[in-house]
Enzyme design. Sequence first.
Site, mmCIF file in Angstrom:
data_model
loop_
_atom_site.group_PDB
_atom_site.id
_atom_site.type_symbol
_atom_site.label_atom_id
_atom_site.label_comp_id
_atom_site.label_asym_id
_atom_site.label_seq_id
_atom_site.Cartn_x
_atom_site.Cartn_y
_atom_site.Cartn_z
ATOM 1 N N GLU A 135 0.800 -1.245 0.123
ATOM 2 C CA GLU A 135 -0.026 0.072 0.013
ATOM 3 C C GLU A 135 0.739 1.251 0.176
ATOM 4 O OE1 GLU A 135 -3.801 -2.138 2.515
ATOM 5 O OE2 GLU A 135 -2.567 -0.260 3.397
ATOM 6 N N ASP A 248 8.589 -16.437 2.201
ATOM 7 C CA ASP A 248 9.628 -17.320 2.024
ATOM 8 C C ASP A 248 9.915 -17.827 0.708
ATOM 9 O OD1 ASP A 248 10.104 -16.621 4.773
ATOM 10 O OD2 ASP A 248 8.894 -18.549 5.267
ATOM 11 N N GLY A 347 33.331 -0.680 -20.633
ATOM 12 C CA GLY A 347 33.613 0.685 -20.552
ATOM 13 C C GLY A 347 32.430 1.504 -21.253
ATOM 14 N N GLU A 371 9.637 -7.718 -2.618
ATOM 15 C CA GLU A 371 9.387 -8.563 -1.467
ATOM 16 C C GLU A 371 10.242 -8.572 -0.037
ATOM 17 O OE1 GLU A 371 7.168 -11.080 -1.986
ATOM 18 O OE2 GLU A 371 6.534 -10.300 -3.776
ATOM 19 N N GLY A 372 10.531 -6.892 0.167
ATOM 20 C CA GLY A 372 11.307 -6.912 1.198
ATOM 21 C C GLY A 372 12.674 -6.351 0.782
#
Length: 385
Positions: A135, A248, A347, A371-372
Amino acid sequence: MSDLPTELVALTTEQRDIIDLAAAFARDEIRPRAREVDEADVHTPWDLWRKAAQVGITGFMLPEEYGGGGCTDVFTQCLVQEELCVGDLGIGNLLCSNGFFADPVLELGTEQQKHDWLAPLAGPDSPMTALATTEPGAGSDAASITTTARRTKDGYVLNGQKAWISNAGEARQYVVFAKTDPEQRSRGVTAFLLRKDTEGVAFGEPMRKMGQRAIVCREVFLSDVLVPETQRLGDEGQGFTGLMRTFDISRTVLGAAATGVARAAYEYARDYARDREQFGKPIIEHQAVAFRLADMRTRIEQARLMTWRAARRLDLGLDARAEAAMAKLTASETAAYCTWAAVQTLGGWGYSREHPVEQWTRDARLEEIEEGTSDIMRLVISRSL
């Protein structure tokens, strides 16, 4: 088949077949389209989605009893995800996104819900799905969501706003997390199944992103959305437990995705260094370049092995919260390092759009956030000390 350290784990014929399929699809279908999709900015490559669905990639992770490919173990999902993301990180994540939707349904759903909501995802006409958690004021702290689900005689009425939802507006099916008890934090979170055309559901404009542009992200607005009780996943208050299990798995699979783009960057830089000459010899023979490539390869192996360990623990039913966080942290930071190192090796050419490493550098940044964030991953790991 790609050069994976398969001497560590004996693969079945079925695993080898799906890995070969994913590697070929990444080489023949994904990589040739990656730059075009990136430059389109906000665009879902539906033709690639349909091709992937036709050969079974979008549903390979679903159980056979619902028409899927039966590769329900996280380990196999990681093998496939890495191969697809060698082709392109955003497209690879897109093509496997139905697995993220399926995880909470498999964890919390009834048999009827699994049949009704997962079976349509199998086959050549698979719809797209989405997981709606984040959110505007609640990102990594999922327990702080403010979307509410008020119980009525007809079910639940949902009100709230979700942000940065992958596939929002494109997907036909959603898992939405809301508070049935706003006074509680994690114990008040409940999960709901929702269809795109439900009255009261609206979507914002596509968000303009730095990278992974194959995945369209939008806000989702929920205004007095009536959801029948038959579309609640699990009991009231069980949503957070299902979400943590989903995290997880998704963090582990995203570890494999990040390893894939890191591998792509390493292989591209290595091949460039073999062909490009400076000061009368291939630049791979210059110690600084060779050592950088050695660091890239070493970090990729570390990321892959940590990802495999987390996947194995999940498949054995063991607690893997810390291991999943370590896998995602290591792999995402490896992806950031390897894509930067590829630019450095090329480069000035690496900084231009003449070569894909410029795009991969942008794409890889998201892996340290979604996801964190990396900070949250360190927090999760610290709690296991």
